[in-house]
Design a protein around this motif. Sequence first.
Motif, short mmCIF file in Angstrom:
data_model
loop_
_atom_site.label_atom_id
_atom_site.label_comp_id
_atom_site.label_asym_id
_atom_site.label_seq_id
_atom_site.Cartn_x
_atom_site.Cartn_y
_atom_site.Cartn_z
N MET A 280 2.97 -6.99 -4.62
CA MET A 280 3.81 -6.01 -3.92
C MET A 280 4.82 -6.23 -3.64
SD MET A 280 2.11 -2.56 -2.83
CE MET A 280 1.04 -2.08 -4.37
N SER A 281 5.54 -5.59 -3.66
CA SER A 281 7.30 -5.91 -2.07
C SER A 281 7.01 -5.22 -1.78
CB SER A 281 8.52 -5.59 -2.85
OG SER A 281 7.86 -4.47 -3.57
N ALA A 282 7.66 -5.33 -0.25
CA ALA A 282 7.64 -4.31 1.10
C ALA A 282 7.92 -2.87 0.74
CB ALA A 282 8.40 -5.09 1.95
N THR A 283 8.97 -2.77 -0.17
CA THR A 283 9.37 -1.26 -0.50
C THR A 283 8.08 -0.34 -1.59
OG1 THR A 283 10.17 -1.81 -2.45
CG2 THR A 283 11.97 -1.85 -0.67
N GLN A 284 6.89 -1.32 -1.65
CA GLN A 284 6.05 -0.28 -2.69
C GLN A 284 4.56 -0.23 -1.75
OE1 GLN A 284 6.40 -2.98 -5.98
NE2 GLN A 284 7.25 -1.34 -7.20
N SER A 285 4.69 -0.84 -0.98
CA SER A 285 3.80 -1.11 0.17
C SER A 285 3.19 0.36 0.81
CB SER A 285 3.35 -2.24 1.63
OG SER A 285 4.91 -1.64 1.98
N VAL A 286 1.64 0.34 0.65
CA VAL A 286 1.36 1.74 0.90
C VAL A 286 0.50 1.69 1.86
CG1 VAL A 286 0.11 4.34 -0.01
CG2 VAL A 286 1.51 2.85 -0.94
N VAL A 287 0.57 2.86 2.98
CA VAL A 287 -0.12 1.87 4.50
C VAL A 287 -0.66 3.79 5.02
CG1 VAL A 287 0.08 0.72 6.87
CG2 VAL A 287 0.99 0.18 5.03
N ILE A 288 -1.74 3.56 5.77
CA ILE A 288 -2.55 4.70 5.95
C ILE A 288 -2.80 4.87 6.87
CG2 ILE A 288 -3.52 6.71 5.85
CD1 ILE A 288 -4.12 6.50 2.68
N GLY A 289 -2.44 5.32 8.63
CA GLY A 289 -3.24 4.73 9.84
C GLY A 289 -2.90 6.70 10.36
N THR A 290 -3.02 6.07 12.05
CA THR A 290 -3.97 7.12 12.93
C THR A 290 -2.14 6.42 13.49
OG1 THR A 290 -6.16 7.12 13.25
CG2 THR A 290 -4.40 7.67 14.69
N ALA A 291 -1.82 7.59 13.34
CA ALA A 291 -0.53 7.73 14.63
C ALA A 291 -0.63 7.47 16.40
CB ALA A 291 0.36 8.54 14.40
N ARG A 292 0.26 6.86 16.75
CA ARG A 292 0.23 6.48 18.31
C ARG A 292 1.58 6.85 18.61
NH1 ARG A 292 -4.28 8.20 19.30
NH2 ARG A 292 -6.59 6.91 17.93
N LEU A 293 2.37 7.26 19.35
CA LEU A 293 3.32 7.17 19.95
C LEU A 293 4.18 6.89 21.07
CD1 LEU A 293 2.91 10.02 17.36
CD2 LEU A 293 5.26 11.15 17.97
N GLY A 294 4.98 6.55 21.38
CA GLY A 294 5.32 6.00 22.38
C GLY A 294 6.55 5.67 22.32
N ARG A 295 7.60 5.96 23.10
CA ARG A 295 8.93 5.81 23.60
C ARG A 295 9.24 4.66 24.15
NH1 ARG A 295 12.59 9.26 21.06
NH2 ARG A 295 12.06 11.78 21.57
N ARG A 296 8.47 3.66 25.07
CA ARG A 296 8.22 2.69 25.66
C ARG A 296 7.45 1.83 25.14
NH1 ARG A 296 8.43 2.88 31.90
NH2 ARG A 296 9.26 0.94 32.09
N THR A 297 7.64 0.69 24.57
CA THR A 297 6.81 -0.12 23.54
C THR A 297 5.52 -0.48 24.38
OG1 THR A 297 8.21 -0.18 22.46
CG2 THR A 297 7.11 -1.75 21.94
N LYS A 298 6.23 -1.10 26.16
CA LYS A 298 5.14 -2.28 26.96
C LYS A 298 3.55 -0.95 27.08
CE LYS A 298 7.76 -1.19 30.99
NZ LYS A 298 7.91 -2.36 32.43
#
Length: 392
Positions: free
Chosen positions: A1-19
């Motif tokens: 399956m190519s990257a454009t067809q992949s399906v991922v489901i998960g819990t969102a974690r947001l942070g403007r500062r990656t560290k």
Amino acid sequence: MSATQSVVIGTARLGRRTKDLTKRLQPGDIAIIDHQDIDRVAAEALVERSPAAVLNVAASTSGRYPNAGPRILVDAGIVLVDELGSDVFEEVRDGQTVTITGGTVRLDDTVIAEGTAQDDDTIATSLEIAREGLSQQLEMFAENTMEYMLRERDLLLDGIGAPDVRTNLDGRPVLIVVRGYHYKEDLATLRPFMRENRPVLIGVDGGADAVIEAGFRPDMIIGDMDSVSDRALRSGAELVVHAYRDGRAPGLERLEELGLGDEVILFPASGTSEDIAMLLADEKDASVIVAVGTHGTLEEFLDKGRAGMSSTFLTRLRIGSKLVDAKGVSRLYRQRISTFQLVLLALAGLAALAVALWATPGGQALVQIFGARLDGLLSWFTLLFSPRATGS
């Protein structure tokens, strides 16, 4: 399956500062970040937390220079989607479940953003374009270096402005730890050096936590105190806050809230916190300065993506031969033979001697005599504890 067809489901974690976000990411989460030009350190921190995907509202490679972060994420099997737009931070709340299909992000059945799903081909194309703009970045780097040199010439040339500290660095080796490139591997390699030479341990912000995680205690913590834990700050280390040239010190407020503001030392200087740690160690006559996780190559300077890295370049020129990169130490340093190794060597020698004796007639006779004597000794020892017969 190519990257454009992949399906991922998960819990969102947001942070403007990656560290900051990486501290609370769990395996399988979907990290939503705002990080233009993802650098190697940020990418490795994300990989360590094993998210299912990384959604970047900015461009992971803007074209300014060939950064390593996107390649690291994709090679680790993490789905990377770029340029989703900052509205994602308004549409998604922390903890919600999101679905990623190629470059499309859905919340329930509603499409909230569309971006570019990165794969080997798109990353290779982006890096090729970025290499074309590298000469411009080098020119800017040179200009920033000259500007910093003129602004900080007193500190660079004479050490003027370096504060007095309680920790004695005179004539002692100093280990400066930054939570940067391969810091864990470097610390693991340097454990024998640290045990045998007992250097002064200076943690630069989160580097203090790295020292504690390695089983040691920092003697000094230097930085703006934004990425170091409360535990490290309360470890008893001397605290040196990196302040702006005008005296403002945002990190001081946090220390005062923790009740640690009374004995804090301010170090006003431009540049990065790792730079002032090196300059302070040099000014206080450290015998050698070993750098762990710091930036030493052109790629690493540019990978930070900010003008302040020119100060690191000049700082290294200022310190000169005192500064040794941890990777160099790991190649040159050899641990002295431990007691356990000496015991193993002695046992191996005895075993070799026994084999040599057994291979000769005289040796076999000696072994038989020794066996007979040992058997007699065991018989005598057994009789001592055997029950004695008693008369009726």
